[in-house]
Scaffold this motif. Structure first.
Motif, PDB file in Angstrom:
ATOM      1  N   VAL A  85      -0.267 -25.678  39.319  1.00  0.00           N
ATOM      2  CA  VAL A  85       0.941 -26.413  39.704  1.00  0.00           C
ATOM      3  C   VAL A  85       1.196 -26.237  41.199  1.00  0.00           C
ATOM      4  O   VAL A  85       1.457 -27.198  41.924  1.00  0.00           O
ATOM      5  CB  VAL A  85       2.158 -25.912  38.876  1.00  0.00           C
ATOM      6  CG1 VAL A  85       3.448 -26.585  39.324  1.00  0.00           C
ATOM      7  CG2 VAL A  85       1.926 -26.141  37.384  1.00  0.00           C
ATOM      8  N   GLU A  86       1.062 -24.999  41.634  1.00  0.00           N
ATOM      9  CA  GLU A  86       1.289 -24.653  43.040  1.00  0.00           C
ATOM     10  C   GLU A  86       0.372 -25.476  43.959  1.00  0.00           C
ATOM     11  O   GLU A  86       0.824 -26.040  44.960  1.00  0.00           O
ATOM     12  CB  GLU A  86       1.001 -23.154  43.201  1.00  0.00           C
ATOM     13  CG  GLU A  86       1.334 -22.580  44.544  1.00  0.00           C
ATOM     14  CD  GLU A  86       0.987 -21.079  44.615  1.00  0.00           C
ATOM     15  OE1 GLU A  86       0.615 -20.471  43.574  1.00  0.00           O
ATOM     16  OE2 GLU A  86       1.068 -20.525  45.719  1.00  0.00           O
ATOM     17  N   LYS A  87      -0.900 -25.559  43.617  1.00  0.00           N
ATOM     18  CA  LYS A  87      -1.870 -26.286  44.450  1.00  0.00           C
ATOM     19  C   LYS A  87      -1.562 -27.779  44.512  1.00  0.00           C
ATOM     20  O   LYS A  87      -1.645 -28.399  45.567  1.00  0.00           O
ATOM     21  CB  LYS A  87      -3.288 -26.083  43.911  1.00  0.00           C
ATOM     22  CG  LYS A  87      -3.797 -24.669  44.100  1.00  0.00           C
ATOM     23  CD  LYS A  87      -5.267 -24.653  44.519  1.00  0.00           C
ATOM     24  CE  LYS A  87      -5.747 -23.229  44.775  1.00  0.00           C
ATOM     25  NZ  LYS A  87      -5.717 -22.403  43.515  1.00  0.00           N
ATOM     26  N   LYS A  88      -1.201 -28.340  43.362  1.00  0.00           N
ATOM     27  CA  LYS A  88      -0.887 -29.781  43.331  1.00  0.00           C
ATOM     28  C   LYS A  88       0.314 -30.084  44.216  1.00  0.00           C
ATOM     29  O   LYS A  88       0.326 -31.069  44.953  1.00  0.00           O
ATOM     30  CB  LYS A  88      -0.616 -30.231  41.890  1.00  0.00           C
ATOM     31  CG  LYS A  88      -1.888 -30.391  41.087  1.00  0.00           C
ATOM     32  CD  LYS A  88      -1.635 -30.954  39.710  1.00  0.00           C
ATOM     33  CE  LYS A  88      -2.934 -30.981  38.913  1.00  0.00           C
ATOM     34  NZ  LYS A  88      -2.686 -30.768  37.462  1.00  0.00           N
ATOM     35  N   ILE A  89       1.308 -29.234  44.130  1.00  0.00           N
ATOM     36  CA  ILE A  89       2.515 -29.433  44.938  1.00  0.00           C
ATOM     37  C   ILE A  89       2.163 -29.344  46.426  1.00  0.00           C
ATOM     38  O   ILE A  89       2.615 -30.159  47.229  1.00  0.00           O
ATOM     39  CB  ILE A  89       3.602 -28.405  44.550  1.00  0.00           C
ATOM     40  CG1 ILE A  89       4.101 -28.691  43.129  1.00  0.00           C
ATOM     41  CG2 ILE A  89       4.753 -28.408  45.549  1.00  0.00           C
ATOM     42  CD1 ILE A  89       5.107 -27.685  42.590  1.00  0.00           C
ATOM     43  N   GLN A  90       1.338 -28.383  46.766  1.00  0.00           N
ATOM     44  CA  GLN A  90       0.956 -28.207  48.171  1.00  0.00           C
ATOM     45  C   GLN A  90       0.304 -29.464  48.746  1.00  0.00           C
ATOM     46  O   GLN A  90       0.619 -29.887  49.855  1.00  0.00           O
ATOM     47  CB  GLN A  90       0.001 -27.012  48.313  1.00  0.00           C
ATOM     48  CG  GLN A  90       0.689 -25.671  48.094  1.00  0.00           C
ATOM     49  CD  GLN A  90      -0.272 -24.495  48.089  1.00  0.00           C
ATOM     50  OE1 GLN A  90      -1.501 -24.674  48.148  1.00  0.00           O
ATOM     51  NE2 GLN A  90       0.274 -23.295  48.006  1.00  0.00           N
ATOM     52  N   ALA A 112       9.992 -21.444  45.786  1.00  0.00           N
ATOM     53  CA  ALA A 112       9.804 -20.220  46.570  1.00  0.00           C
ATOM     54  C   ALA A 112       8.371 -20.120  47.086  1.00  0.00           C
ATOM     55  O   ALA A 112       8.129 -19.750  48.242  1.00  0.00           O
ATOM     56  CB  ALA A 112      10.168 -19.003  45.730  1.00  0.00           C
ATOM     57  N   LYS A 113       7.419 -20.482  46.249  1.00  0.00           N
ATOM     58  CA  LYS A 113       6.006 -20.449  46.656  1.00  0.00           C
ATOM     59  C   LYS A 113       5.743 -21.463  47.767  1.00  0.00           C
ATOM     60  O   LYS A 113       5.037 -21.173  48.733  1.00  0.00           O
ATOM     61  CB  LYS A 113       5.095 -20.751  45.463  1.00  0.00           C
ATOM     62  CG  LYS A 113       5.009 -19.619  44.454  1.00  0.00           C
ATOM     63  CD  LYS A 113       4.216 -20.080  43.235  1.00  0.00           C
ATOM     64  CE  LYS A 113       4.051 -18.976  42.212  1.00  0.00           C
ATOM     65  NZ  LYS A 113       3.161 -17.900  42.704  1.00  0.00           N
ATOM     66  N   LEU A 114       6.324 -22.635  47.602  1.00  0.00           N
ATOM     67  CA  LEU A 114       6.141 -23.696  48.599  1.00  0.00           C
ATOM     68  C   LEU A 114       6.743 -23.300  49.949  1.00  0.00           C
ATOM     69  O   LEU A 114       6.160 -23.569  51.004  1.00  0.00           O
ATOM     70  CB  LEU A 114       6.772 -24.988  48.076  1.00  0.00           C
ATOM     71  CG  LEU A 114       6.620 -26.232  48.926  1.00  0.00           C
ATOM     72  CD1 LEU A 114       5.152 -26.558  49.179  1.00  0.00           C
ATOM     73  CD2 LEU A 114       7.322 -27.419  48.246  1.00  0.00           C
ATOM     74  N   LEU A 115       7.881 -22.642  49.891  1.00  0.00           N
ATOM     75  CA  LEU A 115       8.528 -22.176  51.124  1.00  0.00           C
ATOM     76  C   LEU A 115       7.601 -21.242  51.894  1.00  0.00           C
ATOM     77  O   LEU A 115       7.384 -21.424  53.097  1.00  0.00           O
ATOM     78  CB  LEU A 115       9.840 -21.460  50.788  1.00  0.00           C
ATOM     79  CG  LEU A 115      10.571 -20.813  51.967  1.00  0.00           C
ATOM     80  CD1 LEU A 115      11.142 -21.880  52.897  1.00  0.00           C
ATOM     81  CD2 LEU A 115      11.692 -19.891  51.480  1.00  0.00           C
ATOM     82  N   SER A 116       7.022 -20.269  51.212  1.00  0.00           N
ATOM     83  CA  SER A 116       6.173 -19.333  51.961  1.00  0.00           C
ATOM     84  C   SER A 116       4.872 -19.998  52.403  1.00  0.00           C
ATOM     85  O   SER A 116       4.347 -19.680  53.477  1.00  0.00           O
ATOM     86  CB  SER A 116       5.931 -18.031  51.193  1.00  0.00           C
ATOM     87  OG  SER A 116       5.518 -18.279  49.899  1.00  0.00           O
ATOM     88  N   PHE A 117       4.386 -20.951  51.615  1.00  0.00           N
ATOM     89  CA  PHE A 117       3.185 -21.699  52.012  1.00  0.00           C
ATOM     90  C   PHE A 117       3.429 -22.452  53.325  1.00  0.00           C
ATOM     91  O   PHE A 117       2.658 -22.331  54.277  1.00  0.00           O
ATOM     92  CB  PHE A 117       2.790 -22.665  50.894  1.00  0.00           C
ATOM     93  CG  PHE A 117       1.675 -23.607  51.233  1.00  0.00           C
ATOM     94  CD1 PHE A 117       0.366 -23.158  51.364  1.00  0.00           C
ATOM     95  CD2 PHE A 117       1.926 -24.962  51.418  1.00  0.00           C
ATOM     96  CE1 PHE A 117      -0.679 -24.033  51.671  1.00  0.00           C
ATOM     97  CE2 PHE A 117       0.898 -25.854  51.722  1.00  0.00           C
ATOM     98  CZ  PHE A 117      -0.407 -25.387  51.856  1.00  0.00           C
ATOM     99  N   LEU A 126      14.604 -23.467  52.236  1.00  0.00           N
ATOM    100  CA  LEU A 126      14.779 -23.763  50.814  1.00  0.00           C
ATOM    101  C   LEU A 126      16.268 -23.906  50.519  1.00  0.00           C
ATOM    102  O   LEU A 126      17.041 -22.989  50.777  1.00  0.00           O
ATOM    103  CB  LEU A 126      14.158 -22.633  49.968  1.00  0.00           C
ATOM    104  CG  LEU A 126      14.397 -22.632  48.468  1.00  0.00           C
ATOM    105  CD1 LEU A 126      14.050 -23.972  47.839  1.00  0.00           C
ATOM    106  CD2 LEU A 126      13.599 -21.519  47.814  1.00  0.00           C
ATOM    107  N   TRP A 127      16.636 -25.074  50.024  1.00  0.00           N
ATOM    108  CA  TRP A 127      18.014 -25.332  49.611  1.00  0.00           C
ATOM    109  C   TRP A 127      18.020 -25.565  48.108  1.00  0.00           C
ATOM    110  O   TRP A 127      16.979 -25.889  47.522  1.00  0.00           O
ATOM    111  CB  TRP A 127      18.570 -26.599  50.286  1.00  0.00           C
ATOM    112  CG  TRP A 127      18.897 -26.445  51.738  1.00  0.00           C
ATOM    113  CD1 TRP A 127      18.402 -25.528  52.617  1.00  0.00           C
ATOM    114  CD2 TRP A 127      19.803 -27.286  52.480  1.00  0.00           C
ATOM    115  NE1 TRP A 127      18.943 -25.750  53.868  1.00  0.00           N
ATOM    116  CE2 TRP A 127      19.800 -26.813  53.808  1.00  0.00           C
ATOM    117  CE3 TRP A 127      20.603 -28.382  52.144  1.00  0.00           C
ATOM    118  CZ2 TRP A 127      20.574 -27.402  54.815  1.00  0.00           C
ATOM    119  CZ3 TRP A 127      21.373 -28.961  53.137  1.00  0.00           C
ATOM    120  CH2 TRP A 127      21.369 -28.471  54.456  1.00  0.00           C
TER     121      TRP A 127
END
Ligand code: NYM
Ligand code: MG
Length: 212
Positions: free
Chosen positions: A186-191, A27-32, A42-43
């Motif tokens: 975690v969020e930053k690494k994924i981004q 969800a965070k990645l989607l809005s980013f 997002l699926w």
């Protein structure tokens, strides 16, 4: 030479044990990505909205019983029924973040004792992800996170076996993210990983197929 071909979207898959934080991070990645102006959807699998998905959902909540092979094939069918739409979205420039994919299918069914090659076979020919991000957490640590619900598979002993099969399936292309870190970390690494991948796809990286 000039080309009018639209840059394609990236197929980004998040995998991990139950309670590893995938859904939150998706969800965070989607809005980013949407915030940066990248068309993104997002699926998730299982997609419980389809009629196959409803059979899967009933099975997971113990409202129905199915043979292990049968439910395995339903999970796979649930991906196949979305395959053409998936390809169309990617080719028309939409990036897809996918919460679980074929790796969940193989890891969970193999953990029940089914042959891993048999489990992989029905996944052959589905679209291969551009990136697999594995949210790495110990089964014990995951279980501490507000506890499991009462769906099938949500038991520490079983999740240990699933973790072993994920390890067998993962290759050097997987990005292993320490999911016990703080959520923002975690969020930053994924981004970072995903931005690199979106760029590669924009620059013409071809789509490929499982299972290779
Ligand atoms: N699961 C998920 C499988 O066993 N096979 C599959 O192919 C997929 C996609 O379903 N415990 C399992 C893993 C989960 C459960 O998923 C439900 P979720 O993400 O909790 O809705
Ligand atoms: Mg779950």
């Amino acid at each position: 030479t000039e080309s009018s071909v639209k840059p394609r979207g990236a197929l980004i898959v998040l995998e991990g044990l139950d309670r590893s934080g995938k859904s939150t991070q998706c969800a965070k990645l989607l809005s980013f990505l949407n915030g940066l102006g990248h068309p993104t959807e997002l699926w998730r699998f299982p997609d419980r909205e389809t009629s196959v998905g409803q059979m899967i959902s009933a099975y997971l909540s113990n409202k129905s019983q199915l043979d292990d092979h049968t439910i395995h094939l339903l999970f796979s069918a649930n991906r196949w029924e979305k395959r053409s739409l998936m390809e169309e979205k990617l080719k028309t420039g939409t990036t897809l973040i996918v919460d679980r994919y074929s790796y969940s299918g193989v890891a969970f069914s193999s953990a029940k004792g089914l042959d891993i090659e048999w489990c992989k076979a029905p996944e052959i020919g589905l679209l291969a992800p551009d990136s697999v991000l594995y949210l790495d957490i110990s089964p014990e640590r995951a279980a501490e996170r507000g506890g499991y619900g009462d769906e099938r598979y949500e038991r520490v002993e079983f999740q240990k076996k699933v973790a072993d099969f994920y390890q067998t399936l993962g290759d050097s292309s997987w990005k292993i993210i320490n999911a016990s870190d703080a959520m923002e970390e975690v969020e930053k690494k994924i981004q970072q990983v995903v931005l690199d991948q979106v760029k590669e796809c924009t620059e013409g990286k071809p789509l490929s197929l499982l299972w290779s």
